[in-house]
Write an enzyme that holds these catalytic residues in place. Structure first.
Site, PDB file in Angstrom:
ATOM      1  N   TYR A 177       0.830  -1.202   0.000  1.00  0.00           N
ATOM      2  CA  TYR A 177       0.000   0.000   0.000  1.00  0.00           C
ATOM      3  C   TYR A 177       0.871   1.261   0.000  1.00  0.00           C
ATOM      4  O   TYR A 177       0.628   2.203  -0.766  1.00  0.00           O
ATOM      5  CB  TYR A 177      -0.901  -0.034   1.226  1.00  0.00           C
ATOM      6  CG  TYR A 177      -1.865   1.110   1.372  1.00  0.00           C
ATOM      7  CD1 TYR A 177      -3.009   1.199   0.580  1.00  0.00           C
ATOM      8  CD2 TYR A 177      -1.657   2.096   2.331  1.00  0.00           C
ATOM      9  CE1 TYR A 177      -3.913   2.234   0.739  1.00  0.00           C
ATOM     10  CE2 TYR A 177      -2.548   3.139   2.504  1.00  0.00           C
ATOM     11  CZ  TYR A 177      -3.673   3.206   1.699  1.00  0.00           C
ATOM     12  OH  TYR A 177      -4.559   4.234   1.861  1.00  0.00           O
ATOM     13  N   LYS A 181       1.024   4.008  -2.983  1.00  0.00           N
ATOM     14  CA  LYS A 181       0.677   5.403  -2.729  1.00  0.00           C
ATOM     15  C   LYS A 181       1.845   6.342  -3.047  1.00  0.00           C
ATOM     16  O   LYS A 181       1.639   7.474  -3.477  1.00  0.00           O
ATOM     17  CB  LYS A 181       0.233   5.569  -1.274  1.00  0.00           C
ATOM     18  CG  LYS A 181      -1.100   4.900  -0.955  1.00  0.00           C
ATOM     19  CD  LYS A 181      -2.206   5.366  -1.891  1.00  0.00           C
ATOM     20  CE  LYS A 181      -3.576   4.875  -1.451  1.00  0.00           C
ATOM     21  NZ  LYS A 181      -4.645   5.314  -2.379  1.00  0.00           N
TER      22      LYS A 181
END
Length: 315
Positions: A177, A181
């Protein structure tokens, strides 16, 4: 919900992952500001992307916008699929004659420590977040470039991408993640540079909100029984509405952190220290003499990303 203002009147928008949480709040905000909205959501019940896809979440949000006097249609394709993303952008063009605003929000979680993460868990998160942002941005960019060439000058275009503080400050249990991002920020700045001449801006936000994606992170944190939750998605959506509007024409390639009535503009990384070799090339001993004293009083668990985020120093 009622329609107010005309800041986005005559503009057509796409919001991905808009069936719940942040995306829903953002789609409703754009509708309130007068935009015609394509509400995209794949509709899987699991925050890890599991479960059967459903058209219901997207259709319910589109119906909310229409019931309030706005214009909206639902799309329940998977933005991580290149052709589905093409169809999403085409739906906006076919329905409203053009696309002006793209808000990329869709994402999933597959949390695991780096030593426990499987290849599938890595690939799934990168696929939905990073590739999903690329797919929709690619087709939106093609649309704006073609329109600009036909018009002989700049057109109106806004991209708002969704990054995370997991990229800024690190997140030990989310290597997939955090990496996705961080990649989205790089994609955003590249897009901002590439599309500026066509009249398009691209910015990224790092939102903090209590949603299905963060229910474990914020469980029991700042919960309120009355009034608006400090971590409600409705604290984030006004910034998205602003960045989508003509008022934000000079904001391009920027990164914002937003939550609970606070907006912070994050500066680009700066050089903290610089060392030059006294010879033609560094040796190990010379680097040892220069760098080891520099880090002598540092906690090795105090990473560069966690040094200072929003003015909070590591204790």
């Amino acid at each position: 919900m009622s329609v107010h203002g005309q800041q986005l009147s005559g503009l057509a928008a796409i919001v991905t992952g808009a069936g719940r949480g942040l995306g829903r709040a953002e789609a409703l905000e754009l509708g309130r500001l007068g935009a015609s909205v394509v509400v995209n959501d794949f509709g899987q019940p699991g925050r890890d992307g599991s479960g059967a896809a459903s058209a219901t979440p997207a259709e319910e949000v589109a119906a909310e916008i229409v019931a309030a006097g706005g214009q909206a249609v639902a799309h329940h394709g998977d933005v991580a699929d290149f052709e589905e993303a093409r169809g999403l952008v085409q739906l906006a063009v076919d329905t409203y004659g053009k696309l002006d605003i793209l808000v990329n929000n869709a994402g999933i979680l597959r949390d695991r420590m780096i030593f426990s993460m499987s290849e599938a868990e890595w690939d799934a998160v990168i696929h939905v977040h990073l590739k999903g942002h690329f797919n929709t941005t690619h087709f939106a960019a093609v649309h704006w470039r073609e329109r600009s060439k036909a018009a002989g000058g700049p057109v109106y275009g806004r991209v708002v991408n969704t990054s995370s503080e997991a990229f800024l400050a690190g997140s030990a249990g989310q290597p997939n993640y955090a990496a996705a991002k961080g990649g989205i920020v790089g994609l955003t700045t590249s897009t901002a540079l590439a599309l500026g001449k066509y009249g398009v801006t691209a910015n990224a936000i790092c939102p903090r909100a209590r949603t299905r994606m963060t229910e474990d992170v914020f469980a029991g944190f700042l919960e309120v029984e009355e009034g608006l939750d400090p971590l409600a998605p409705e604290h984030v959506s006004p910034l998205v509405g602003y960045l989508a509007s003509p008022a934000a024409a000079r904001a391009n390639g920027q990164l914002f952190v937003v939550h609970g009535g606070m907006v912070a503009i994050i500066d680009r990384p700066r050089v903290a220290a610089k060392f030059d070799t006294a010879k033609d090339v560094f040796s190990h001993d010379e680097l040892d003499d220069l760098l080891t004293p520099y880090y002598a009083d540092r906690d090795p668990n105090h990473t560069f990303a966690a040094t200072e985020v929003l003015g909070l120093k590591h204790e």
